[in-house]
Design a protein around this motif. Structure first.
Motif, PDB file in Angstrom:
ATOM      1  N   GLY A   1       0.672  17.122 143.839  1.00  0.00           N
ATOM      2  CA  GLY A   1       2.046  17.849 143.654  1.00  0.00           C
ATOM      3  C   GLY A   1       2.420  18.212 142.337  1.00  0.00           C
ATOM      4  O   GLY A   1       1.283  17.707 141.465  1.00  0.00           O
ATOM      5  N   ARG A   2       3.362  18.728 141.904  1.00  0.00           N
ATOM      6  CA  ARG A   2       3.732  19.178 140.404  1.00  0.00           C
ATOM      7  C   ARG A   2       4.452  18.064 139.770  1.00  0.00           C
ATOM      8  O   ARG A   2       5.690  17.515 140.371  1.00  0.00           O
ATOM      9  CB  ARG A   2       4.583  20.467 140.586  1.00  0.00           C
ATOM     10  N   ARG A   3       3.900  17.757 138.693  1.00  0.00           N
ATOM     11  CA  ARG A   3       4.634  16.519 137.702  1.00  0.00           C
ATOM     12  C   ARG A   3       5.105  17.349 136.706  1.00  0.00           C
ATOM     13  O   ARG A   3       4.569  18.511 136.519  1.00  0.00           O
ATOM     14  CB  ARG A   3       3.485  15.892 137.365  1.00  0.00           C
ATOM     15  N   GLY A   4       6.130  16.856 136.233  1.00  0.00           N
ATOM     16  CA  GLY A   4       6.968  17.783 134.948  1.00  0.00           C
ATOM     17  C   GLY A   4       7.285  16.661 133.781  1.00  0.00           C
ATOM     18  O   GLY A   4       7.837  15.882 134.306  1.00  0.00           O
ATOM     19  N   ASN A   5       6.841  17.013 132.631  1.00  0.00           N
ATOM     20  CA  ASN A   5       7.211  16.116 131.569  1.00  0.00           C
ATOM     21  C   ASN A   5       8.259  16.866 130.809  1.00  0.00           C
ATOM     22  O   ASN A   5       8.237  18.120 130.714  1.00  0.00           O
ATOM     23  CB  ASN A   5       5.908  16.017 130.619  1.00  0.00           C
ATOM     24  N   VAL A   6       9.049  16.204 130.395  1.00  0.00           N
ATOM     25  CA  VAL A   6      10.289  16.740 129.633  1.00  0.00           C
ATOM     26  C   VAL A   6      11.017  15.789 128.578  1.00  0.00           C
ATOM     27  O   VAL A   6      10.830  14.712 128.612  1.00  0.00           O
ATOM     28  CB  VAL A   6      11.263  17.143 130.876  1.00  0.00           C
ATOM     29  N   HIS A   7      11.735  16.763 127.754  1.00  0.00           N
ATOM     30  CA  HIS A   7      12.565  15.664 126.657  1.00  0.00           C
ATOM     31  C   HIS A   7      13.823  15.326 127.515  1.00  0.00           C
ATOM     32  O   HIS A   7      14.425  15.961 128.316  1.00  0.00           O
ATOM     33  CB  HIS A   7      12.843  16.688 125.656  1.00  0.00           C
ATOM     34  N   ARG A   8      13.964  14.072 127.240  1.00  0.00           N
ATOM     35  CA  ARG A   8      15.155  13.458 128.005  1.00  0.00           C
ATOM     36  C   ARG A   8      16.408  13.929 127.997  1.00  0.00           C
ATOM     37  O   ARG A   8      17.253  14.043 128.852  1.00  0.00           O
ATOM     38  CB  ARG A   8      15.277  11.875 127.586  1.00  0.00           C
ATOM     39  N   ALA A   9      16.704  14.450 126.331  1.00  0.00           N
ATOM     40  CA  ALA A   9      18.179  14.959 126.306  1.00  0.00           C
ATOM     41  C   ALA A   9      18.134  16.561 126.981  1.00  0.00           C
ATOM     42  O   ALA A   9      19.359  16.507 127.935  1.00  0.00           O
ATOM     43  CB  ALA A   9      18.371  15.290 124.968  1.00  0.00           C
ATOM     44  N   ARG A  10      17.198  17.110 127.329  1.00  0.00           N
ATOM     45  CA  ARG A  10      17.315  18.209 127.855  1.00  0.00           C
ATOM     46  C   ARG A  10      17.454  18.224 129.429  1.00  0.00           C
ATOM     47  O   ARG A  10      18.071  18.764 130.216  1.00  0.00           O
ATOM     48  CB  ARG A  10      15.832  19.260 127.823  1.00  0.00           C
ATOM     49  N   PHE A  11      16.834  17.047 130.022  1.00  0.00           N
ATOM     50  CA  PHE A  11      16.649  16.736 131.435  1.00  0.00           C
ATOM     51  C   PHE A  11      18.455  16.224 131.687  1.00  0.00           C
ATOM     52  O   PHE A  11      18.647  16.786 132.669  1.00  0.00           O
ATOM     53  CB  PHE A  11      15.632  15.376 131.582  1.00  0.00           C
TER      54      PHE A  11
END
Ligand SMILES: Cc1cc2nc3c(=O)[nH]c(=O)nc-3n(C[C@H](O)[C@H](O)[C@H](O)COP(=O)(O)OP(=O)(O)OC[C@H]3O[C@@H](n4cnc5c(N)ncnc54)[C@H](O)[C@@H]3O)c2cc1C
Length: 426
Positions: free
Chosen positions: A99-109
């Motif tokens: 499935g799709r994993r997404g990595n992100v900047h915490r503040a943006r999340f």
């Protein structure tokens, strides 16, 4: 005014778990109050990876589309996370993300989640919860719960009443401590500390090569490093782990603050002999920090009367599966789905909280144990040792139970247990 809007739910803590719970419960009409000790919602300057289970859950909550706009997403079932050797960066294995994993900047999340906060959620910032109690009017079952709250600059506390309290207040939870005799729970220093920081990707690639663009885990004896791009490939998120296994697992103690500034000399010393590309990437971190990594013993219970736990307060784990935030999102989804049922009301809330715990606790507790084992595998301290063939074989399918899980089956199971108990009469 609907009946549901008169039911007050207090959420202690506004991290990823508390915010997701507030969105879920607020949307279905409850009068939700978040108590957050900080003056605003905030997250640290670091990346976080949300696995296939978490991304699917965000979609089920109507948050996934916005999440995918800000995250660096994997292709479904494409090899995604690559495991590399510590000294040469040779590929040991590549693990697909199911499935799709997404990595992100915490503040943006956090910003992305906050856009979805319903207007009927009230947030009390700079307000610390110091204790939580169930209030029993004499008939043996609590009729309400009370929180003792203290605002910044105040020296006295006041009481706030709610039909339910959800403790989303992280690993050092005051809510959990208020019910220590029933819930148990010991915070454990793992013996591992981690260096964390962000690096400009362009700079990292110029100095080390394209390898930095690939989400990767570098594995070595008693150490490992996780590197992945965030902010649409513009930023490289780095976390490197060092573990002291010389002390018995139950006797490891960390003195001093859990987070403090780290020096480049200290990091370089710890990773002496490792692949030069990794060491150069570490040297590029601006203001690195060192984090002492703690997790939680498996709790005896999450729920007492009208009070339950959610996220790290219930099941703080080591970060080695990249799944702690995903588990908090799952908790929030299941809780809101159960509270959406027409039979959930001010009177039946304790039964619904218990059903939530019964279905969530086994999975989240197992994740805590599994994470520790993952760390041992990456650092050649598991029964697989440093045999890369065995590690390759094992890692390929190690995480599917986390990423592939069907949460709606859990919701159905919890509802059917409430039917059996006669709480839901259909
Ligand atoms: C190095 C590292 C890397 C990680 N990487 C990943 C990853 O890639 N993927 C992943 O899924 N997970 C990862 N995690 C785990 C993830 O960060 C946590 O599981 C998740 O953030 C927990 O969210 P939470 O809302 O439960 O708790 P927290 O984020 O701890 O939030 C708790 C909130 O409660 C507030 N609070 C606390 N006490 C009180 C009080 N008494 N009164 C009022 N407010 C209070 C706090 O101010 C805070 O806002 C990582 C963790 C670490 C340490």
């Amino acid at each position: 005014m609907s009946e549901r809007s008169k039911v007050v739910i207090a959420i202690v803590g506004g991290g990823i778990g508390g915010i997701c719970a507030a969105i879920g419960l607020g949307r279905i009409g409850y009068d939700v109050h978040i108590f957050e000790q900080a003056p605003q919602f905030s997250e640290i300057g670091a990346g976080v990876g949300v696995g296939g289970n978490g991304v699917r859950t965000l979609h089920a909550m109507g948050l996934g589309e916005d999440y995918e706009k800000i995250a660096d997403m994997s292709e479904p079932y494409a090899p995604w996370f690559t495991f590399l050797t510590w000294d040469k960066g040779d590929v040991v294995t590549s693990v697909p993300m199911h499935g799709r994993r997404g990595n992100v900047h915490r503040a943006r999340f956090l910003d992305c989640l906050l856009q979805h906060m319903p207007s009927n959620v009230t947030t009390h910032f700079s307000t610390r919860v110091t204790e939580v109690r169930n209030v029993d009017d004499g008939n043996g079952t609590p009729s309400r719960a009370c929180l003792s709250i203290m605002t910044a600059n105040s020296t006295s506390t006041e009481w706030f009443e709610a039909s339910a309290v959800i403790g989303c207040d992280g690993v050092k939870s005051v809510v959990r401590d208020s019910f220590h005799s029933e819930m148990g729970g010991r915070i454990l220093y793992s013996g591992s500390y981690a260096y964390r920081g962000l690096v400009d990707m362009k700079k990292a690639v110029e100095q080390t090569g394209e390898i930095m663009r690939q989400p990767a885990m570098w594995m070595g004896k008693d150490k490992h490093a996780v590197l992945f791009p965030i902010d649409h490939g513009k930023v490289l998120n780095i976390v490197t782990f060092v573990t002291d296994r010389s002390v018995d697992v139950n006797e490891r103690v960390w003195e001093g603050p859990w987070v403090k500034p780290a020096s480049h000399e200290q990091m370089d010393r710890d990773f002496r002999g490792w692949d030069p590309r990794l060491r150069i990437a570490l040297s590029l971190i601006d203001k690195p920090e060192v984090w002492a990594l703690h997790d939680l013993s498996i709790l005896d219970r999450w729920t007492v009367g009208r009070v339950t736990l959610l996220g790290d307060s219930a099941h703080a784990s080591m970060p080695h599966n990249g799944a702690g935030a995903g588990q908090a999102i799952e908790d929030a989804y299941v809780l809101a789905k159960l509270f959406e049922h027409p039979a959930c009301n001010a009177e039946t809330i304790p039964d619904f909280l218990q059903a939530y715990e019964d279905v969530r606790r086994p999975r989240a507790s197992y994740q805590q144990i599994h994470c520790r084992e993952s760390g041992d595998i990456y650092e050649f301290a598991s029964p697989l040792g440093d045999d890369l063939t065995k590690i390759d074989f094992h890692l390929r399918d190690r995480y599917s139970w986390i990423w592939d899980h069907n949460l709606d089956h859990d919701v159905e199971y919890a509802l059917s247990s409430l039917r059996k108990k006669g709480v839901i009469v259909t």
